[in-house]
Scaffold this motif. Structure first.
Motif, short mmCIF file in Angstrom:
data_model
loop_
_atom_site.label_atom_id
_atom_site.label_comp_id
_atom_site.label_asym_id
_atom_site.label_seq_id
_atom_site.Cartn_x
_atom_site.Cartn_y
_atom_site.Cartn_z
N ALA A 1 0.84 -1.21 0.00
CA ALA A 1 0.00 0.00 0.00
C ALA A 1 0.87 1.25 0.00
O ALA A 1 0.57 2.23 -0.69
N LEU A 2 1.95 1.22 0.77
CA LEU A 2 2.88 2.36 0.77
C LEU A 2 3.49 2.53 -0.62
O LEU A 2 3.57 3.66 -1.14
N HIS A 3 3.93 1.43 -1.21
CA HIS A 3 4.54 1.49 -2.54
C HIS A 3 3.56 2.07 -3.56
O HIS A 3 3.92 2.96 -4.34
N GLN A 4 2.31 1.60 -3.54
CA GLN A 4 1.33 2.08 -4.51
C GLN A 4 0.94 3.53 -4.24
O GLN A 4 0.64 4.28 -5.17
N ALA A 5 0.93 3.97 -2.97
CA ALA A 5 0.68 5.38 -2.67
C ALA A 5 1.77 6.23 -3.29
O ALA A 5 1.51 7.29 -3.89
N ARG A 6 3.01 5.76 -3.16
CA ARG A 6 4.13 6.50 -3.74
C ARG A 6 4.08 6.47 -5.27
O ARG A 6 4.38 7.47 -5.93
N VAL A 7 3.70 5.32 -5.82
CA VAL A 7 3.56 5.22 -7.28
C VAL A 7 2.53 6.22 -7.78
O VAL A 7 2.73 6.89 -8.81
N SER A 8 1.40 6.33 -7.08
CA SER A 8 0.34 7.25 -7.53
C SER A 8 0.83 8.69 -7.54
O SER A 8 0.48 9.46 -8.44
N LEU A 9 1.64 9.07 -6.55
CA LEU A 9 2.19 10.43 -6.53
C LEU A 9 3.20 10.61 -7.65
O LEU A 9 3.24 11.68 -8.29
N ARG A 10 4.02 9.59 -7.91
CA ARG A 10 4.97 9.67 -9.02
C ARG A 10 4.24 9.78 -10.35
O ARG A 10 4.65 10.54 -11.24
N ARG A 11 3.18 9.02 -10.48
CA ARG A 11 2.40 9.07 -11.72
C ARG A 11 1.81 10.47 -11.93
O ARG A 11 1.84 11.01 -13.03
N LEU A 12 1.28 11.05 -10.85
CA LEU A 12 0.68 12.38 -10.98
C LEU A 12 1.74 13.43 -11.28
O LEU A 12 1.53 14.31 -12.13
N ARG A 13 2.89 13.34 -10.64
CA ARG A 13 3.97 14.28 -10.92
C ARG A 13 4.48 14.10 -12.35
O ARG A 13 4.76 15.08 -13.06
N SER A 14 4.60 12.84 -12.78
CA SER A 14 5.03 12.59 -14.17
C SER A 14 4.01 13.13 -15.16
O SER A 14 4.37 13.70 -16.18
N LEU A 15 2.73 12.93 -14.86
CA LEU A 15 1.68 13.44 -15.73
C LEU A 15 1.78 14.96 -15.88
O LEU A 15 1.66 15.50 -16.98
N CYS A 16 2.01 15.65 -14.75
CA CYS A 16 2.15 17.11 -14.81
C CYS A 16 3.36 17.51 -15.64
O CYS A 16 3.30 18.48 -16.41
N SER A 17 4.45 16.77 -15.51
CA SER A 17 5.64 17.06 -16.30
C SER A 17 5.40 16.79 -17.78
O SER A 17 5.76 17.60 -18.64
N ILE A 18 4.76 15.66 -18.07
CA ILE A 18 4.45 15.29 -19.45
C ILE A 18 3.56 16.34 -20.12
O ILE A 18 3.71 16.66 -21.29
N CYS A 19 2.62 16.88 -19.34
CA CYS A 19 1.60 17.79 -19.90
C CYS A 19 1.86 19.26 -19.57
O CYS A 19 0.95 20.09 -19.70
N LYS A 20 3.07 19.61 -19.14
CA LYS A 20 3.31 20.97 -18.65
C LYS A 20 3.09 22.04 -19.71
O LYS A 20 2.85 23.21 -19.38
N SER A 21 3.13 21.66 -20.99
CA SER A 21 2.88 22.66 -22.05
C SER A 21 1.44 23.15 -22.03
O SER A 21 1.13 24.18 -22.63
N LEU A 22 0.55 22.44 -21.31
CA LEU A 22 -0.86 22.85 -21.26
C LEU A 22 -1.10 23.96 -20.25
O LEU A 22 -2.16 24.59 -20.26
N PHE A 23 -0.16 24.18 -19.34
CA PHE A 23 -0.43 25.03 -18.19
C PHE A 23 0.18 26.41 -18.31
O PHE A 23 1.33 26.56 -18.71
N ASP A 24 -0.60 27.40 -17.91
CA ASP A 24 -0.11 28.76 -17.75
C ASP A 24 -0.73 29.26 -16.45
O ASP A 24 -1.65 30.06 -16.45
N ASP A 25 -0.22 28.73 -15.34
CA ASP A 25 -0.87 28.93 -14.05
C ASP A 25 0.21 28.87 -12.98
O ASP A 25 0.95 27.88 -12.89
#
Length: 483
Positions: free
Chosen positions: A241-265
């Motif tokens: 559960a700890l590992h998957q909690a950390r994975v979910s945060l990594r996934r969200l951070r990676s998603l933000c990095s992958i999609c950062k061209s969408l943001f002006d905020d």
């Protein structure tokens, strides 16, 4: 009609504190409610993202059908159809409802019930009207039951930002954790096996979606995965559960990095830093779990177990902090309201089809991994770490956008691509564990304990380097599924 609501989970004592302080400006209306949820024996409605209930409140009964995104986190936006009914048998004579349920009607039967005492307020805040409902009760399924204590905030008029401001006001009075399960989902989970670690699941996407909508859906799914694993950690110190909690945060951070061209905020960078902070708070406990799995000597294992207890206590303190709770509410607001799309200069990018956007992302990170990993054996640890991060982002992106490439041929190529990525990531991850083990052991004052040096032997590293170079070759020669 469509509803938008925010859910927060409270403790029983927290609910009592909230009722005592009552920050909502009036006395609540109090209702006793009993809701019966229906589905087929094979849970056909649940699989279609639908729920059907009949709720009794006093002498009145209301039938409600909801259709929505099961990936929602905290803030739910769903289509809903209501009608009064006389009894506890669903009425399906409305053509739209009949079509929606498509053949499931004859097989419908009661599955579980929800019993609550509801305290309800209408809150006026500027031009916004918010309905607040505090539910105290239980979910009952067969011979099982689970307590329910949650508050729902639903915007009836005006800006939804007022809803999140009210959520923060509640959290100042009593700890309020972002809620990610509907009452229907709670019932279905109660019918299944005991919930544990929650792995990532595919998010429903279509090629007709624009890039911004796809981002919001995937981000909500990451947030939901984190909260479910955070809840599981509240029951036990489960390493997965700890590992998957950390994975979910990594996934969200990676998603933000992958999609950062969408943001002006301006909030984007702040949220990303806060997500990084929370992931780091879970990092020591996860690293110790990994070392325990590799430790060979009893002395080292015993010392690591002691360190694990301290690390998990620190995780629990971080997750229960105001900072962590605020981060979840802030992230849910940012994802839901989507102010980051207001810069019209980027309108064309926001409206770019999700498939075209994804293909551009794949090309970018494929080149980084292919070029960066050309000489893994002679590269230094920092270079290999950079390749590992790029590979992780590429794999996450391939998983995020998989539903957009679902033809038979592309699905087959996608599976092969993911297998090649996994092989490369496994080797790079093991190399990273060896590279970080000395510093971790030093921080824990375990460098001189018998067996410590076995965690980062030169012989192991040499073999892993060869395997990593071979896995990189397989990756480069695997056909790209998006082309």
């Amino acid at each position: 009609m469509q509803e938008t609501e925010l859910k927060l989970e409270l403790s029983r004592s927290g609910a009592r504190s909230l009722l005592k302080k009552n920050p909502f400006g009036s006395s609540p209306a109090i209702l006793q409610q009993r809701s019966i949820y229906f589905d087929t024996p094979g849970w056909e409605l649940s699989k279609r993202g639908l729920s059907l209930r009949i709720r009794q409140s006093g002498n009145e009964r209301t039938q409600t059908v909801k259709a929505g995104d099961g990936a929602a986190a905290g803030s739910f936006t769903r289509d809903e159809w209501e009608r009064p009914v006389a009894g506890d048998t669903p009425i399906l004579d409305d053509p739209q409802i009949r079509d929606l349920l498509a053949g499931a009607g004859p097989k419908l039967a009661p599955l579980f019930e929800v019993h609550v005492k509801r305290h309800r307020w209408n809150v006026i805040d500027g031009d916004a009207t918010i309905e607040v409902a505090l539910d105290l009760g239980k979910v009952v399924a067969a011979d099982r039951e689970a307590p329910l204590c949650e508050i729902e905030l639903e915007t009836k008029a005006g800006s939804p930002t007022a809803l999140f401001a009210l959520a923060r006001k509640v959290d100042l009075i009593t700890p309020a954790h972002l809620g990610v399960l509907s009452k229907a989902e709670r019932g279905y989970r109660l019918l299944g096996s005991a919930p544990g670690a929650e792995k990532s699941a595919s998010t429903a996407l279509t090629s007709k979606m624009n890039a911004a909508t796809a981002f919001a859906r995937i981000a909500a799914a990451c947030l939901k995965q984190f909260r479910l694993n955070e809840t599981a950690l509240g029951w036990s110190r489960d390493a997965e559960a700890l590992h998957q909690a950390r994975v979910s945060l990594r996934r969200l951070r990676s998603l933000c990095s992958i999609c950062k061209s969408l943001f002006d905020d301006s909030r984007f960078d702040q949220l990303r830093e806060e997500l990084k902070w929370l992931a780091l708070e879970l990092g020591d406990a996860r690293n110790i779990d990994v070392m325990i799995g590799r430790a060979s000597g009893s002395a080292l294992s015993s010392r690591l177990e002691d360190a694990r207890d301290d690390a998990y206590a620190a995780v629990e303190a971080s997750l229960s902090s105001v900072r962590a709770r605020s981060l979840m509410i802030d992230a849910a607001e940012w994802i839901s309201i989507r102010d980051w799309r207001t810069d019209r200069s980027d309108a064309a990018l926001h409206e770019l089809s999700s498939r075209d956007f994804a293909s551009g992302v794949f090309d970018k990170f494929w080149k980084k991994v292919a070029k960066g990993g050309n000489n893994l054996i002679d590269a230094n640890d920092e270079t290999r770490h950079e390749v590992r991060i790029a590979a992780k982002k590429l794999r996450y992106a391939a998983e995020f956008f998989e539903p957009l490439f679902n033809s038979k041929a592309k699905a087959k190529r996608h599976r092969r691509f993911i297998e090649a990525m996994k092989g490369l990531q496994d080797q790079l991850g093991s190399l990273n564990d060896i590279a970080t083990a000395p510093d971790m052991l030093a921080a824990l004052e375990l460098s001189d304990v018998a067996g410590a040096k076995d965690l980062f032997s030169a012989e192991d590293k040499s073999k892993l380097l060869e395997d990593a170079a071979e896995a990189h070759g397989v990756f480069v020669n695997t056909r790209r599924f998006w082309r």
